[in-house]
Design a protein around this motif. Structure first.
Motif, short mmCIF file in Angstrom:
data_model
loop_
_atom_site.label_atom_id
_atom_site.label_comp_id
_atom_site.label_asym_id
_atom_site.label_seq_id
_atom_site.Cartn_x
_atom_site.Cartn_y
_atom_site.Cartn_z
N GLY A 24 0.95 -1.11 -0.02
CA GLY A 24 0.07 0.17 -0.24
C GLY A 24 0.77 1.29 0.17
N THR A 25 0.20 2.32 0.23
CA THR A 25 0.82 3.74 0.16
C THR A 25 0.11 4.46 1.30
OG1 THR A 25 0.70 3.66 -2.15
CG2 THR A 25 1.01 5.91 -1.11
N VAL A 26 0.99 5.10 2.05
CA VAL A 26 0.68 6.10 3.39
C VAL A 26 -0.37 7.05 2.86
CG1 VAL A 26 1.54 7.47 5.13
CG2 VAL A 26 2.79 5.46 4.45
N ASP A 27 -1.43 6.97 3.61
CA ASP A 27 -2.42 8.10 3.42
C ASP A 27 -2.12 9.20 4.64
OD1 ASP A 27 -5.02 8.93 2.22
OD2 ASP A 27 -5.50 9.40 4.15
N HIS A 28 -2.09 8.60 5.79
CA HIS A 28 -1.67 9.47 6.98
C HIS A 28 -1.70 8.75 8.31
CE1 HIS A 28 -6.04 9.76 7.34
NE2 HIS A 28 -5.87 9.64 8.42
N THR A 33 -0.54 5.16 16.55
CA THR A 33 -0.43 3.71 17.01
C THR A 33 -0.94 3.12 15.71
OG1 THR A 33 -2.53 3.84 17.74
CG2 THR A 33 -0.71 4.10 19.18
N GLN A 34 -1.40 3.76 14.56
CA GLN A 34 -1.94 3.26 13.53
C GLN A 34 -1.55 4.15 12.26
OE1 GLN A 34 -5.94 2.94 14.38
NE2 GLN A 34 -5.91 0.70 14.30
N LEU A 35 -1.30 3.36 11.15
CA LEU A 35 -0.93 3.89 9.81
C LEU A 35 -2.17 3.52 8.90
CD1 LEU A 35 1.49 5.15 8.45
CD2 LEU A 35 2.31 2.92 7.62
N GLY A 45 -11.68 -0.21 -2.88
CA GLY A 45 -11.75 1.09 -2.64
C GLY A 45 -11.90 1.34 -0.93
N GLN A 46 -11.07 0.57 -0.29
CA GLN A 46 -11.23 0.81 1.18
C GLN A 46 -9.75 1.21 1.75
OE1 GLN A 46 -12.63 -3.22 2.28
NE2 GLN A 46 -14.41 -1.88 3.39
N HIS A 47 -10.10 2.09 2.69
CA HIS A 47 -8.70 2.30 3.57
C HIS A 47 -8.61 1.02 4.38
CE1 HIS A 47 -8.25 6.61 2.69
NE2 HIS A 47 -9.52 6.89 2.70
N HIS A 48 -7.19 0.92 4.68
CA HIS A 48 -6.66 -0.20 5.66
C HIS A 48 -6.00 0.55 6.56
CE1 HIS A 48 -7.92 -2.77 2.31
NE2 HIS A 48 -8.34 -3.43 3.23
N LEU A 49 -5.94 0.01 7.93
CA LEU A 49 -5.41 0.54 8.98
C LEU A 49 -4.32 -0.58 9.24
CD1 LEU A 49 -7.76 2.05 11.57
CD2 LEU A 49 -6.41 3.22 9.91
N TRP A 54 3.96 -2.84 13.54
CA TRP A 54 4.51 -3.63 12.60
C TRP A 54 5.48 -3.26 11.68
CZ3 TRP A 54 -0.48 -5.40 9.53
CH2 TRP A 54 -1.44 -6.17 10.23
N ILE A 55 6.06 -1.50 11.98
CA ILE A 55 7.01 -1.09 11.21
C ILE A 55 8.49 -1.35 11.67
CG2 ILE A 55 7.98 1.08 10.56
CD1 ILE A 55 4.96 2.27 10.96
N ASN A 56 8.97 -1.81 10.84
CA ASN A 56 10.49 -2.26 11.18
C ASN A 56 11.52 -1.04 11.02
OD1 ASN A 56 12.47 -4.36 11.75
ND2 ASN A 56 13.22 -4.00 9.75
N GLU A 57 11.18 -0.55 9.76
CA GLU A 57 12.04 0.69 9.67
C GLU A 57 11.47 1.57 8.35
OE1 GLU A 57 15.94 0.12 7.85
OE2 GLU A 57 15.08 -1.97 6.58
#
Length: 79
Positions: A24-28, A33-35, A45-49, A54-57
């Motif tokens: 995916g691509t970062v919206d904001h 605690t969530q991306l 056509g849904q956003h996902h959180l 889960w972020i390593n780097e």
């Protein structure tokens, strides 16, 4: 676990699973605690959180996760 500065995450950065697949691509950021991912790349056509845990780097305008793409798709939250 790697350390990173949450403020280094930029809007429209690619989100890459640990296996190298773009998921995916970062919206904001939703708080610290969530991306939230853009919905333009989702078939429905849904956003996902995804949790920031889960972020390593964060590097080269990419957010690299510590989960592979199968894990991400199976457990991310649709909104």
């Amino acid at each position: 676990m790697s350390t990173f500065n949450i403020q280094d995450i930029q809007k429209h950065a690619d989100v890459i699973a640990s296996c190298g697949t773009k998921v995916g691509t970062v919206d904001h950021l939703e708080g610290e605690t969530q991306l939230k991912l853009t919905r333009s790349e989702d078939a429905n056509g849904q956003h996902h959180l995804i949790p920031t845990s889960w972020i390593n780097e964060v590097k080269n305008n990419q957010v690299v996760l510590n989960k592979n793409s199968e894990e991400v798709y199976a457990t991310w939250q649709a909104v």
